[in-house]
Design a protein around this motif. Structure first.
Motif, short mmCIF file in Angstrom:
data_model
loop_
_atom_site.label_atom_id
_atom_site.label_comp_id
_atom_site.label_asym_id
_atom_site.label_seq_id
_atom_site.Cartn_x
_atom_site.Cartn_y
_atom_site.Cartn_z
N GLY A 8 0.82 -1.20 0.00
CA GLY A 8 0.00 0.00 0.00
C GLY A 8 0.85 1.25 0.00
N THR A 9 0.19 2.40 -0.16
CA THR A 9 0.85 3.70 -0.15
C THR A 9 0.10 4.64 0.76
N ILE A 10 0.83 5.39 1.56
CA ILE A 10 0.25 6.38 2.45
C ILE A 10 0.60 7.76 1.91
N ASP A 11 -0.42 8.57 1.68
CA ASP A 11 -0.22 9.92 1.17
C ASP A 11 -0.25 10.92 2.32
N ALA A 12 0.65 11.88 2.27
CA ALA A 12 0.74 12.87 3.35
C ALA A 12 1.32 14.17 2.83
N ASP A 13 0.94 15.27 3.47
CA ASP A 13 1.53 16.56 3.15
C ASP A 13 2.91 16.68 3.81
N LEU A 14 3.02 16.15 5.02
CA LEU A 14 4.26 16.20 5.79
C LEU A 14 4.63 14.81 6.26
N VAL A 15 5.93 14.54 6.30
CA VAL A 15 6.43 13.27 6.83
C VAL A 15 7.47 13.58 7.90
N LEU A 16 7.29 12.99 9.07
CA LEU A 16 8.24 13.13 10.16
C LEU A 16 8.76 11.75 10.52
#
Length: 403
Positions: free
Chosen positions: A225-233
């Motif tokens: 799967g793929t997780i979409d995000a504006d920010l990654v920490l």
């Protein structure tokens, strides 16, 4: 060798404590702390009150500027890049050289990066410094999608804070639930469920790549799967900063190796805090610790050792964390042989105790149970044998069992 000057490289809790203890124990020689960020400040608030804007930069300083002036502690803003231990010299990035009779390395650690394609992108955030927290706070706003890789203490604390600031948060970790080695399975499960109860998404798995485009970041998981995000920490621990030790030819092995006096393999150099690792006289290497109290304890030990004083006795290791309005504490170790006793009320786990095969307590963790943990520390340190049935009873004050 006489002791008239000490240079401390690093202004975290370990370095600051070393300086403070040297002065309180009577050292009146020249004393300097070298750090690229200047005045020492406390790191734990970065993922909590400071990130939320509830405490300012001045409010997280370990001491106000006036204290350093009053105590005669020079704070040198600069980055140390090399040591010449035979000469007692610290070389700074701008070419300055500082000399001291002893050098204390309190270099801490750098945030561990993801070793995957895209893991080193500039847009992939970390939270290790005040500047990191400033950057993250400036990007967080209601509705923004934040994916946090790593659901340990830092990841969980940041998730809680980001949620308060209105972000849409997803926590990613390979373990479900995380923190079992720190608090035991029952408390770990309760803590992890707090995320979902408050609307945070939980994903169990391992990221294999991160890409970024105009639509944001895309985290490819090992599950496909793929997780979409504006920010990654990324919050997956730290790597000890040992470059200075290596430049001086000191012994290192996942940390700068020290003895029980915090002395390195060079007689003029000591090391404290997250970057240090104890090697016993028989060559046994202890696990490197990264807790706030460990930093303070090693700084205290180094100060005593530098002055030729008796080494202080430290109790069982202790840590704490805050998330979603609850306070978590642990003491000793929840890992090891033996059994675990869980204290519950109405089916809700409040505290866990690890007993060794002989029945002695080796570790304790509790949620909103600071007095319980304090009593458990006394039981551990004094080797008090306690009835497991009494440990499990929530109506029995643990303080009475610690007498």
């Amino acid at each position: 060798m006489s002791l008239e000057s000490v240079i401390i490289v690093g202004g975290g809790m370990a370095g600051f404590t070393t300086a403070k203890e040297l002065r309180s124990r009577g050292f009146d020689g020249q004393l300097a702390i070298v750090d690229p960020e200047g005045l020492p400040y406390d790191r734990p608030p970065l993922s909590k009150d400071y990130l939320l804007g509830n405490r300012s930069g001045d409010q997280i300083l370990l001491s106000a500027a006036a204290w350093f002036e009053e105590q005669g502690v020079d704070v040198v803003t600069g980055r140390a890049v090399a040591l010449r231990p035979d000469d007692g010299v610290v070389v700074l990035e701008d070419g300055r050289e500082l000399a001291g009779d002893r050098i204390v390395l309190a270099t801490g650690g750098a945030a561990r990066r993801l070793d995957i394609p895209g893991g080193s992108l500039d847009s992939v955030l970390e939270l290790r410094s005040r500047a990191d927290a400033d950057r993250l706070r400036g990007l967080l706003r209601p509705g923004i999608r934040l994916a946090i890789i790593g659901a340990g203490l830092i990841g969980a604390e940041t998730a809680s804070s980001a949620l308060t600031l209105g972000a849409d948060v997803t926590l990613i970790d390979p373990i479900d639930p995380p923190l079992v080695p720190a608090v035991g399975p029952e408390l770990a499960g309760r803590l992890h469920r707090m995320h979902t109860d408050r609307g945070i998404g939980l994903v169990t798995g391992i990221p294999t790549a991160i890409t970024v485009d105009d639509a944001g970041h895309h985290i490819v998981m090992d599950t496909g799967g793929t997780i979409d995000a504006d920010l990654v920490l990324v919050g997956i621990g730290i790597v000890p900063e040992t470059a200075l030790a290596a430049s001086a030819g000191l012994d290192i092995d996942n940390g700068t190796l020290v003895d029980e006096h915090q002395r390195t393999s060079h007689p003029r150099v000591y090391a404290v805090g997250d970057s240090s690792r104890t090697r016993r006289a028989d060559g046994t290497l202890l696990r490197r610790a990264e807790h706030w109290e460990h930093a303070m304890n090693t700084g205290t030990t180094a100060a005593a050792s530098l002055l030729g004083q008796d080494l202080p006795a430290h109790g069982a290791s202790w840590f704490w964390s805050d998330r979603h309005g609850v306070h978590v504490e642990g003491v000793g170790s929840m890992v090891g042989e033996g059994s675990v006793v869980v204290r519950e009320r109405d089916g809700v786990p409040l505290a866990s105790f690890r007993l060794d095969p002989d029945g002695y307590m080796g570790g304790c963790a509790a949620i909103d149970g600071g007095l319980t943990v304090r009593a458990a520390r006394r039981i551990i340190d004094r080797r008090i044998l306690v009835d497991p049935a009494q440990l499990a009873d929530p109506d029995i004050d643990l303080k009475k069992l610690a007498r």
